[in-house]
Motif scaffolding. Structure first.
Motif, PDB file in Angstrom:
ATOM      1  N   ALA A 156      27.497   7.164  40.643  1.00 16.86           N
ATOM      2  CA  ALA A 156      28.763   7.535  40.417  1.00 16.86           C
ATOM      3  C   ALA A 156      28.855   9.103  40.250  1.00 16.86           C
ATOM      4  CB  ALA A 156      29.693   6.883  39.374  1.00 16.86           C
ATOM      5  N   GLU A 157      28.091   9.578  39.238  1.00 16.66           N
ATOM      6  CA  GLU A 157      28.327  10.871  39.242  1.00 16.66           C
ATOM      7  C   GLU A 157      27.648  11.762  40.309  1.00 16.66           C
ATOM      8  OE1 GLU A 157      25.729  11.233  35.627  1.00 16.66           O
ATOM      9  OE2 GLU A 157      27.441  10.606  34.184  1.00 16.66           O
ATOM     10  N   ARG A 158      27.041  11.020  41.218  1.00 18.72           N
ATOM     11  CA  ARG A 158      26.620  11.910  42.625  1.00 18.72           C
ATOM     12  C   ARG A 158      27.404  11.610  43.602  1.00 18.72           C
ATOM     13  NH1 ARG A 158      21.078  12.952  43.513  1.00 18.72           N
ATOM     14  NH2 ARG A 158      19.866  13.270  41.764  1.00 18.72           N
ATOM     15  N   GLY A 159      28.527  10.888  43.479  1.00 18.30           N
ATOM     16  CA  GLY A 159      29.513  10.481  44.410  1.00 18.30           C
ATOM     17  C   GLY A 159      29.430   9.184  45.097  1.00 18.30           C
ATOM     18  N   TRP A 160      28.433   8.517  44.689  1.00 24.31           N
ATOM     19  CA  TRP A 160      28.316   7.132  45.467  1.00 24.31           C
ATOM     20  C   TRP A 160      29.567   6.260  44.904  1.00 24.31           C
ATOM     21  CZ3 TRP A 160      25.448   6.540  49.775  1.00 24.31           C
ATOM     22  CH2 TRP A 160      24.713   7.583  49.966  1.00 24.31           C
ATOM     23  N   VAL A 161      29.654   5.363  45.920  1.00 20.10           N
ATOM     24  CA  VAL A 161      30.539   4.135  45.311  1.00 20.10           C
ATOM     25  C   VAL A 161      29.689   2.958  44.883  1.00 20.10           C
ATOM     26  CG1 VAL A 161      32.221   2.381  46.002  1.00 20.10           C
ATOM     27  CG2 VAL A 161      32.552   4.836  46.656  1.00 20.10           C
ATOM     28  N   VAL A 162      29.759   2.356  43.981  1.00 21.15           N
ATOM     29  CA  VAL A 162      29.061   0.999  43.402  1.00 21.15           C
ATOM     30  C   VAL A 162      29.552  -0.139  43.834  1.00 21.15           C
ATOM     31  CG1 VAL A 162      27.877  -0.031  41.512  1.00 21.15           C
ATOM     32  CG2 VAL A 162      27.998   2.449  41.663  1.00 21.15           C
ATOM     33  N   VAL A 163      28.936  -0.854  44.549  1.00 21.43           N
ATOM     34  CA  VAL A 163      29.245  -2.200  45.310  1.00 21.43           C
ATOM     35  C   VAL A 163      28.708  -3.512  44.410  1.00 21.43           C
ATOM     36  CG1 VAL A 163      29.867  -3.718  47.118  1.00 21.43           C
ATOM     37  CG2 VAL A 163      30.115  -1.202  47.506  1.00 21.43           C
ATOM     38  N   SER A 164      29.459  -4.280  44.171  1.00 19.20           N
ATOM     39  CA  SER A 164      28.532  -5.636  43.392  1.00 19.20           C
ATOM     40  C   SER A 164      29.642  -6.621  43.324  1.00 19.20           C
ATOM     41  CB  SER A 164      28.215  -5.120  42.088  1.00 19.20           C
ATOM     42  OG  SER A 164      27.287  -5.968  41.704  1.00 19.20           O
ATOM     43  N   TYR A 168      28.897 -12.233  35.990  1.00 17.17           N
ATOM     44  CA  TYR A 168      28.387 -11.872  34.680  1.00 17.17           C
ATOM     45  C   TYR A 168      26.968 -11.078  35.181  1.00 17.17           C
ATOM     46  CZ  TYR A 168      31.809 -14.999  32.229  1.00 17.17           C
ATOM     47  OH  TYR A 168      32.821 -15.694  31.745  1.00 17.17           O
ATOM     48  N   GLY A 169      26.358 -10.388  34.122  1.00 15.89           N
ATOM     49  CA  GLY A 169      25.103 -10.066  34.043  1.00 15.89           C
ATOM     50  C   GLY A 169      25.059  -8.677  34.771  1.00 15.89           C
ATOM     51  N   ILE A 170      24.173  -8.405  35.886  1.00 14.17           N
ATOM     52  CA  ILE A 170      24.034  -7.443  36.300  1.00 14.17           C
ATOM     53  C   ILE A 170      25.118  -6.836  37.220  1.00 14.17           C
ATOM     54  CG2 ILE A 170      22.521  -5.932  38.159  1.00 14.17           C
ATOM     55  CD1 ILE A 170      20.830  -6.567  35.617  1.00 14.17           C
ATOM     56  N   ASP A 171      25.789  -7.864  37.777  1.00 13.73           N
ATOM     57  CA  ASP A 171      27.171  -7.318  38.618  1.00 13.73           C
ATOM     58  C   ASP A 171      28.026  -6.511  37.620  1.00 13.73           C
ATOM     59  OD1 ASP A 171      25.846  -8.551  40.614  1.00 13.73           O
ATOM     60  OD2 ASP A 171      27.650  -9.945  40.891  1.00 13.73           O
ATOM     61  N   ALA A 172      28.340  -7.248  36.387  1.00  9.92           N
ATOM     62  CA  ALA A 172      29.312  -6.597  35.559  1.00  9.92           C
ATOM     63  C   ALA A 172      28.782  -5.372  34.934  1.00  9.92           C
ATOM     64  CB  ALA A 172      29.451  -7.520  34.409  1.00  9.92           C
ATOM     65  N   SER A 173      27.419  -5.273  34.503  1.00 11.00           N
ATOM     66  CA  SER A 173      26.823  -4.073  34.161  1.00 11.00           C
ATOM     67  C   SER A 173      27.113  -2.742  35.219  1.00 11.00           C
ATOM     68  CB  SER A 173      25.487  -4.105  33.641  1.00 11.00           C
ATOM     69  OG  SER A 173      25.270  -5.073  32.654  1.00 11.00           O
ATOM     70  N   ALA A 174      26.645  -2.980  36.399  1.00 11.99           N
ATOM     71  CA  ALA A 174      26.772  -2.088  37.281  1.00 11.99           C
ATOM     72  C   ALA A 174      28.193  -1.608  37.542  1.00 11.99           C
ATOM     73  CB  ALA A 174      26.443  -2.657  38.710  1.00 11.99           C
ATOM     74  N   HIS A 175      29.275  -2.385  37.643  1.00  9.74           N
ATOM     75  CA  HIS A 175      30.706  -2.258  37.620  1.00  9.74           C
ATOM     76  C   HIS A 175      31.085  -1.184  36.319  1.00  9.74           C
ATOM     77  CE1 HIS A 175      31.603  -4.370  41.299  1.00  9.74           C
ATOM     78  NE2 HIS A 175      31.323  -5.676  40.644  1.00  9.74           N
ATOM     79  N   ARG A 176      30.790  -1.627  35.192  1.00 10.04           N
ATOM     80  CA  ARG A 176      31.029  -1.023  33.970  1.00 10.04           C
ATOM     81  C   ARG A 176      30.380   0.423  34.071  1.00 10.04           C
ATOM     82  NH1 ARG A 176      30.454  -6.362  31.390  1.00 10.04           N
ATOM     83  NH2 ARG A 176      32.644  -6.987  30.957  1.00 10.04           N
ATOM     84  N   GLY A 177      29.232   0.604  34.390  1.00  6.01           N
ATOM     85  CA  GLY A 177      28.517   1.767  34.392  1.00  6.01           C
ATOM     86  C   GLY A 177      29.233   2.589  35.279  1.00  6.01           C
ATOM     87  N   ALA A 178      29.608   2.387  36.441  1.00  8.53           N
ATOM     88  CA  ALA A 178      30.400   3.124  37.498  1.00  8.53           C
ATOM     89  C   ALA A 178      31.784   3.618  36.864  1.00  8.53           C
ATOM     90  CB  ALA A 178      30.560   2.506  38.924  1.00  8.53           C
ATOM     91  N   LEU A 179      32.501   2.619  36.224  1.00  5.36           N
ATOM     92  CA  LEU A 179      33.608   3.088  35.821  1.00  5.36           C
ATOM     93  C   LEU A 179      33.741   3.699  34.383  1.00  5.36           C
ATOM     94  CD1 LEU A 179      35.142  -0.684  35.934  1.00  5.36           C
ATOM     95  CD2 LEU A 179      36.125   1.134  37.301  1.00  5.36           C
ATOM     96  N   ALA A 180      32.662   3.527  33.641  1.00  2.00           N
ATOM     97  CA  ALA A 180      32.363   4.559  32.572  1.00  2.00           C
ATOM     98  C   ALA A 180      32.216   5.898  32.916  1.00  2.00           C
ATOM     99  CB  ALA A 180      31.480   4.027  31.578  1.00  2.00           C
TER     100      ALA A 180
END
Length: 386
Positions: A156-164, A168-180
């Motif tokens: 996200a910091e590099r300007g990429w959009v994260v899709v998942s 639960y699990g990895i999907d949620a962590s991926a979304h939360r990381g991008a949002l944070a």
């Protein structure tokens, strides 16, 4: 979840083709290739008319049983109600031919979505141009959750959009990381965009809609099942530039996303985990078979899926040690000094290094000044570090 509609979707765009495709999204399951082939021959409105009772063209795969199933569902379909429900939820229904339609989904051929129900204000087409999927196991480990979150934040910091997939699990962590990280993220659902599933992720799903996009092939109110999760994965694979699998067991559904991505000529990447972890066994097998490239951070992901020459990962190297800065001849002499208490005389060091005794003696005194060696009688030995 209430958002104004973007200018690409207005009331004037709710034409017969859109309404007809809204109908068809109720009649079939995602990825219905038979219906996809039919739509390649006729407009959606003509397909609906044929199903309703008009003449049915000679169409491979359209057997009587399938047609009966379509007609049975048709009686209860109200496309105007579905379009209004998604509008109230802050969304819209986009179809092939719209400015917002991501053309990369056409790579799915007859199995491409009939249309996509979308919630959120961003342009799906533009956001998908620079997107990467981060997927993995639902029952992930703490290691997997940490890696998925960190990787997604870096992307996200590099300007990429994260899709998942908002699971639960990895999907949620991926979304939360991008949002944070204040980034954009898209959730591809196996249910209607107005359905918060899983319930434990309801707040996360709301945040994705507010800060990014939710999208689904299924109309409002539809709930997921096992097959819809698997079919959803093909959209994740086709929509993005590449797929990163963080953790996956040998039979994980995340591997189906990776296989789809590879078959669609998208980049497929995997993050290694502990060799003792069953949740990393599927990723390791994927990497070992050549089906995925090993990545460890966002820089390596971006180097693979980014623009040529613009997203290069930094060269990896260990810390620079003082002896790495020695001139070649000096380093050559230092290598020749044995790691023994008695050391060696100049003549033996000259033979070992391939240099003349005079040069060796000069280099030894230089090394002595730097604290690497010391003279002990006629011998030179390494300085013991405490």
């Amino acid at each position: 979840m209430n958002h104004p509609q973007p200018p690409s979707q207005s009331a004037s765009r709710t034409e017969p083709e859109r309404c007809a495709r809204a109908v068809l999204s109720r009649l079939s399951e995602p990825g219905d290739a038979v219906l996809g082939r039919w739509l390649s021959q006729l407009d959606a409105a003509d397909v609906v008319q044929a199903i309703r009772g008009g003449p049915v063209p000679d169409h491979p795969g359209l057997d009587a049983g399938r047609l009966v199933g379509y007609r049975a569902r048709l009686a209860d379909v109200d496309p105007a109600d579905d379009l209004e429900r998604v509008r109230v939820a802050g969304g819209r229904f986009i179809i092939p031919g719209d400015m917002e339609w991501p053309s990369q989904l056409d790579d799915l051929g007859d199995g491409r979505p009939i249309g996509l129900w979308v919630a959120g204000t961003g342009s799906l087409r533009l956001l998908a141009l620079r997107s990467v999927a981060v997927v993995g196991s639902r029952a992930c480990t703490a290691y997997g959750a940490y890696v998925a979150g960190e990787l997604s934040a870096q992307l996200a910091e590099r300007g990429w959009v994260v899709v998942s997939g908002a699971a639960y699990g990895i999907d949620a962590s991926a979304h939360r990381g991008a949002l944070a990280a204040g980034g954009m993220t898209m959730g591809v659902l196996a249910c209607g965009v107005d359905v918060a599933y899983p319930r434990g992720n309801a707040e996360l799903i709301r945040r994705i809609a507010a800060q990014g996009l939710l999208l689904s092939e299924l109309p409002p109110g539809e709930h997921p099942n096992r097959f819809r999760f698997v079919l959803r994965n093909r959209v994740i694979a086709a929509l993005t530039r590449g797929t990163v699998v963080v953790e996956a067991a040998m039979r994980s559904g995340a591997l189906s996303t990776a296989r789809r991505a590879r078959n669609l000529n998208r980049y497929t990447m995997g993050v290694a985990g502990p060799v003792t972890s069953e949740l990393s066994a599927g990723v390791h097998a994927l990497i070992r078979s050549g089906g995925a490239t090993l990545v460890t951070d966002a820089a390596e992901v971006a180097e693979l899926i980014g623009a040529i020459g613009d997203d290069l990962a930094p060269q990896r190297s260990g810390p620079v040690l003082p002896r790495d800065l020695l001139e070649p001849a000096v380093a050559q002499v230092l290598e020749a000094v044995p790691a023994t208490a008695e050391g060696a005389p100049v003549e033996r060091l000259a033979r070992q290094s391939g240099l003349s005794p005079d040069e060796v003696l000069q280099r030894l005194y230089e090394l002595g000044s730097l604290g690497y060696v010391e003279r002990h009688g006629a011998h030179w030995r390494l300085v013991r570090r405490r």
